[in-house]
Design an enzyme around this catalytic site. Structure first.
Site, short mmCIF file in Angstrom:
data_model
loop_
_atom_site.label_atom_id
_atom_site.label_comp_id
_atom_site.label_asym_id
_atom_site.label_seq_id
_atom_site.Cartn_x
_atom_site.Cartn_y
_atom_site.Cartn_z
N ASP A 49 50.79 45.29 45.55
CA ASP A 49 50.53 46.10 46.74
C ASP A 49 51.62 47.19 46.77
OD1 ASP A 49 50.21 45.45 50.33
OD2 ASP A 49 50.48 47.29 49.18
N LYS A 69 49.54 55.46 52.21
CA LYS A 69 50.70 56.23 52.65
C LYS A 69 50.94 57.54 51.86
CE LYS A 69 52.70 51.95 54.39
NZ LYS A 69 52.81 52.05 55.85
N TYR A 81 53.76 41.89 53.87
CA TYR A 81 52.67 42.33 54.74
C TYR A 81 51.73 43.19 53.91
CZ TYR A 81 50.11 44.72 58.49
OH TYR A 81 49.12 45.22 59.30
P1 KE4 Z 1 47.61 50.34 56.59
O1 KE4 Z 1 46.32 49.60 56.77
O2 KE4 Z 1 48.52 50.24 57.81
O3 KE4 Z 1 47.41 51.78 56.11
O4 KE4 Z 1 48.44 49.66 55.39
C1 KE4 Z 1 48.71 48.29 55.46
C2 KE4 Z 1 49.86 47.96 54.54
C3 KE4 Z 1 49.58 47.40 53.31
N1 KE4 Z 1 50.57 47.09 52.45
C4 KE4 Z 1 51.87 47.33 52.75
C5 KE4 Z 1 52.93 46.97 51.77
C6 KE4 Z 1 52.21 47.91 54.00
O5 KE4 Z 1 53.50 48.14 54.31
C7 KE4 Z 1 51.19 48.24 54.91
C8 KE4 Z 1 51.48 48.85 56.27
N2 KE4 Z 1 52.87 49.06 56.58
C9 KE4 Z 1 53.23 49.06 57.99
C10 KE4 Z 1 54.74 49.29 58.09
N3 KE4 Z 1 55.52 48.30 57.51
C11 KE4 Z 1 52.46 50.08 58.75
C12 KE4 Z 1 52.99 50.34 60.12
C13 KE4 Z 1 52.07 49.80 61.18
O6 KE4 Z 1 51.49 48.72 60.98
O7 KE4 Z 1 51.93 50.50 62.21
#
Ligand code: KE4
Length: 428
Positions: free
Chosen positions: A239, A267, A144
């Protein structure tokens, strides 16, 4: 456990927010029950609207590497806020953050701050396409990368066929340029390349996949991708939104010794405030506006308060690298304890992880890709989740996430998680 306030808030929230949440996983869709509306957090503990406190193993999905509400980080935010919230102009603090990211991650020679991991990935993909003049991207099933259109695409019918949208609202025109391979399958990537000669701009992956549960790279997988990208003049994008500054100061690329061309962060570098970043080889990043032809912008990019929080967390990690040893030890204590319990109770399960990222799959064999992960017993995971929740332990409300440890988790916290897990196994 009284959850009446969370229940009432959830009903109320659903009137004006889709699904009552601002991010889908928070709705407990795959585990059922009442999503907890959290009121406050401190160290390893979160407290919900009904006053129930839990030992938290989500840590806001990764940012809380030092635990919640760390006093030094809180003070940095309060101090920065006293000078104003946002200026829409460059600030010295952004120079500090860029210099620190480039100093700590050798592959990053130039970096742009954005507001989320999604924005970092979206921009990195555009940079790769702008730099190579090519259209297609290879990603991996189960990884993801946030919700930009190009990443909400899944494998088409055949391995080499163009992608199909994995969400409504994604055009076929967009999906056709995203090709998907199984994680840990180098041959599949080679086949896709043979089918699309000269068209691949980049390969993007989580160097440790942590969005299908935790699936580490098989030996040679990352190095093989590095070789293929170099051979074909495509960019390798890591990523590291989750692994960045979590697997070590240099992230997964240092941990595994494989150097990407671009890296996405999020994060940890915001410590709970909205910060993302993408960066890498200078000649690629010099394509980004206003220097180059690839446009990317953001009203709140480099926001002074958010960057102050991120800098405070990175400073603590930089000053005391022994924290990573602690995180490694806690992760090992958890994984070894879980494996021992699976053995003792002959419970089908696979325990996987690296450093402070762990996962208990209710699946009888090791999980190396998304097709295998999907065979996990998600109903049993839901029961496990709720058993722990009822006993004051808050894991991710989905089998396909990670257990995020922080430096605030003690060996006693891990023992408590293990003993509650043993109680649960006894009920099976
Ligand atoms: P954000 O746009 O949510 O800040 O990051 C996206 C993203 C990009 N790359 C990786 C590897 C990620 O895990 C994420 C977002 N992670 C999820 C949890 N697995 C965020 C939680 C959510 O979507 O509420």
């Amino acid at each position: 456990m009284d959850t009446s306030r969370s229940q009432a808030l959830f009903l109320r929230a659903q009137k004006h927010i889709p699904g009552g949440v601002n991010s889908p996983v928070r709705a407990f869709g795959s585990v059922g029950g009442t999503p907890r509306f959290i009121q406050k957090a401190q160290g390893v503990s979160v407290t919900d609207a009904d006053g129930n406190s839990y030992t938290d193993y989500i840590g806001s999905w990764g940012p809380m590497l030092l635990g919640h509400n760390h006093p030094v980080i809180r003070e940095a935010v309060i101090r920065a806020a006293q000078d104003g919230l946002s200026f829409g102009a460059a600030t010295g603090r952004e120079c500090q953050m860029a210099e620190k990211l480039c100093a700590l991650v050798p592959s990053v020679e130039m970096v742009r701050l954005v507001n989320s991991g999604t924005e970092a990935v979206m921009s990195a993909l555009r940079a790769a396409r702008g730099y190579t003049g090519r259209d297609k991207i290879i990603k991996f099933a189960g990884c993801y990368h946030g919700h930009c259109d190009a990443m909400l695409v899944q494998a088409g019918s055949g391995l080499m066929t163009a992608g199909i949208p994995s969400s409504a609202g994604i055009t076929q025109g967009c999906a056709q340029d995203t090709l998907t391979a199984p994680y840990n399958d180098l041959n599949a990537v080679r086949q896709i390349w043979e089918q699309n000669p000269g068209q691949i701009a980049a390969v993007i992956l989580e160097p440790v996949a942590a969005n299908m549960g935790v699936v580490p790279p098989k030996p040679g997988f990352l190095a093989g991708l590095r070789e293929l990208c170099t051979q074909h003049g495509a960019l390798l994008i890591f990523d590291e939104v989750i692994t960045g500054f979590r697997l070590g100061l240099g992230g997964a690329q240092e941990y595994y010794g494989v150097k990407p061309d671009l890296t996405c962060f999020g994060k940890v570098i915001g410590a709970g405030m909205p910060v993302g970043a993408y960066g890498g080889r200078r000649e690629v990043m010099e394509q980004i506006a206003p220097l180059g032809p690839v446009y990317q912008a953001g009203t709140l990019s480099g926001n002074p308060i958010a960057v102050a929080a991120g800098l405070a967390q990175l400073d603590i990690l930089e000053r005391d690298p022994s924290l990573y040893l602690t995180l490694e030890q806690r992760g090992r204590q958890l994984r070894e304890g879980l494996r021992a319990l699976l053995q003792t109770y002959s419970t089908p399960g696979a325990v996987q992880g690296e450093g402070s990222l762990s996962c208990l799959f209710f699946h009888p064999a090791p999980v190396s890709d998304y097709e295998t992960a999907k065979q996990s017993d998600t109903a049993r995971y839901a029961r496990y989740f709720h058993y722990l929740l009822e006993h004051g332990i808050y894991l991710a409300p989905s089998q396909f996430e990670a257990i995020f440890l922080s430096a605030a988790h003690t060996p006693e916290h891990i023992d408590e998680l293990l003993s509650r897990t043993e109680e649960f196994f006894r009920t099976l």
